[in-house]
Design a protein around this motif. Structure first.
Motif, short mmCIF file in Angstrom:
data_model
loop_
_atom_site.label_atom_id
_atom_site.label_comp_id
_atom_site.label_asym_id
_atom_site.label_seq_id
_atom_site.Cartn_x
_atom_site.Cartn_y
_atom_site.Cartn_z
N SER A 71 41.80 32.90 34.92
CA SER A 71 40.34 32.93 35.07
C SER A 71 39.83 34.36 35.23
CB SER A 71 39.91 32.07 36.25
OG SER A 71 40.49 32.53 37.45
N GLY A 72 40.62 35.27 35.78
CA GLY A 72 40.20 36.65 35.91
C GLY A 72 40.04 37.36 34.58
N TYR A 73 40.59 36.78 33.52
CA TYR A 73 40.48 37.34 32.17
C TYR A 73 39.51 36.54 31.30
CZ TYR A 73 44.38 40.30 33.40
OH TYR A 73 45.18 41.24 33.99
N GLY A 74 38.71 35.69 31.93
CA GLY A 74 37.68 34.96 31.20
C GLY A 74 37.98 33.52 30.87
N LYS A 75 39.15 33.02 31.21
CA LYS A 75 39.49 31.62 30.94
C LYS A 75 39.55 30.87 32.27
CE LYS A 75 40.66 32.27 26.58
NZ LYS A 75 40.64 31.50 25.41
N PRO A 76 38.84 29.76 32.41
CA PRO A 76 38.83 29.03 33.69
C PRO A 76 39.99 28.06 33.87
CG PRO A 76 37.30 28.02 32.18
CD PRO A 76 37.88 29.23 31.46
N ASN A 77 40.95 28.05 32.94
CA ASN A 77 42.02 27.05 32.99
C ASN A 77 42.90 27.16 34.24
OD1 ASN A 77 40.94 26.71 30.49
ND2 ASN A 77 42.79 27.19 29.36
N ILE A 78 43.32 28.36 34.56
CA ILE A 78 44.26 28.56 35.66
C ILE A 78 43.60 29.46 36.70
CG2 ILE A 78 46.53 29.41 36.33
CD1 ILE A 78 47.41 28.93 33.42
N ARG A 79 43.44 28.95 37.92
CA ARG A 79 42.84 29.74 38.99
C ARG A 79 43.95 30.24 39.91
NH1 ARG A 79 37.71 29.96 39.49
NH2 ARG A 79 37.82 30.39 41.71
N THR A 80 44.04 31.53 40.06
CA THR A 80 45.00 32.16 40.96
C THR A 80 44.21 33.13 41.83
OG1 THR A 80 45.47 33.80 39.25
CG2 THR A 80 46.99 31.94 39.42
N ALA A 81 44.03 32.78 43.08
CA ALA A 81 43.14 33.53 43.97
C ALA A 81 43.50 35.02 44.05
CB ALA A 81 43.14 32.90 45.35
N PHE A 82 44.76 35.32 44.25
CA PHE A 82 45.17 36.72 44.42
C PHE A 82 44.99 37.51 43.13
CE2 PHE A 82 48.32 40.15 44.59
CZ PHE A 82 47.86 40.80 45.74
N LEU A 83 45.46 36.95 42.00
CA LEU A 83 45.33 37.64 40.72
C LEU A 83 43.87 37.74 40.29
CD1 LEU A 83 48.36 36.13 38.79
CD2 LEU A 83 48.20 38.35 39.92
N ASP A 84 43.06 36.70 40.60
CA ASP A 84 41.63 36.75 40.27
C ASP A 84 40.94 37.85 41.08
OD1 ASP A 84 42.07 34.65 38.58
OD2 ASP A 84 41.19 33.14 39.91
N ARG A 85 41.32 38.00 42.32
CA ARG A 85 40.72 39.05 43.16
C ARG A 85 41.10 40.43 42.64
NH1 ARG A 85 42.13 41.19 48.76
NH2 ARG A 85 40.22 42.24 49.36
N MET A 86 42.37 40.61 42.25
CA MET A 86 42.79 41.89 41.67
C MET A 86 41.99 42.20 40.41
SD MET A 86 46.93 41.75 42.17
CE MET A 86 47.20 43.06 41.01
N ALA A 87 41.78 41.20 39.56
CA ALA A 87 41.01 41.41 38.33
C ALA A 87 39.56 41.77 38.65
CB ALA A 87 41.07 40.17 37.45
N ALA A 88 38.98 41.13 39.68
CA ALA A 88 37.61 41.43 40.07
C ALA A 88 37.48 42.87 40.58
CB ALA A 88 37.14 40.44 41.14
N LEU A 89 38.55 43.39 41.16
CA LEU A 89 38.55 44.78 41.65
C LEU A 89 38.82 45.78 40.53
CD1 LEU A 89 40.50 44.27 45.00
CD2 LEU A 89 38.06 44.75 44.72
N GLY A 90 39.09 45.28 39.33
CA GLY A 90 39.33 46.17 38.19
C GLY A 90 40.79 46.41 37.87
N ILE A 91 41.68 45.72 38.55
CA ILE A 91 43.12 45.86 38.29
C ILE A 91 43.52 44.80 37.28
CG2 ILE A 91 45.43 45.83 39.29
CD1 ILE A 91 44.05 46.48 42.00
#
Length: 77
Positions: A11-31
């Motif tokens: 979901s951090g890369y634009g797809k809502p299929n798989i939600r991973t809280a930690f990886l989504d947070r990293m993506a939101a921070l620009g990582i």
């Protein structure tokens, strides 16, 4: 570290299929990790390398470990 997961499905890369809280947070921070390097093209040696930090041939794992024999899956009655 994740296993058997392509980054394009998160979901951090634009797809809502798989939600991973930690990886989504990293993506939101620009990582965003979009380039990967692995030690071997097959599963068992590359996983062992990621877990130990050693090259697979140093652990006698230059090829994937085959399937588990059928006799190991027998359940006693």
């Amino acid at each position: 570290m994740t296993d058997n997961l392509g980054y394009s499905g998160l979901s951090g890369y634009g797809k809502p299929n798989i939600r991973t809280a930690f990886l989504d947070r990293m993506a939101a921070l620009g990582i965003r990790a979009t380039n990967y390097v692995d030690t071997m093209p097959s599963g068992t040696p590359s996983r062992a390398s990621l877990l130990t930090g050693r090259y697979p041939p140093r652990m006698n794992l230059s090829a994937p470990i085959g399937p588990v024999p059928n006799w190991e899956f027998r359940i006693r009655k």
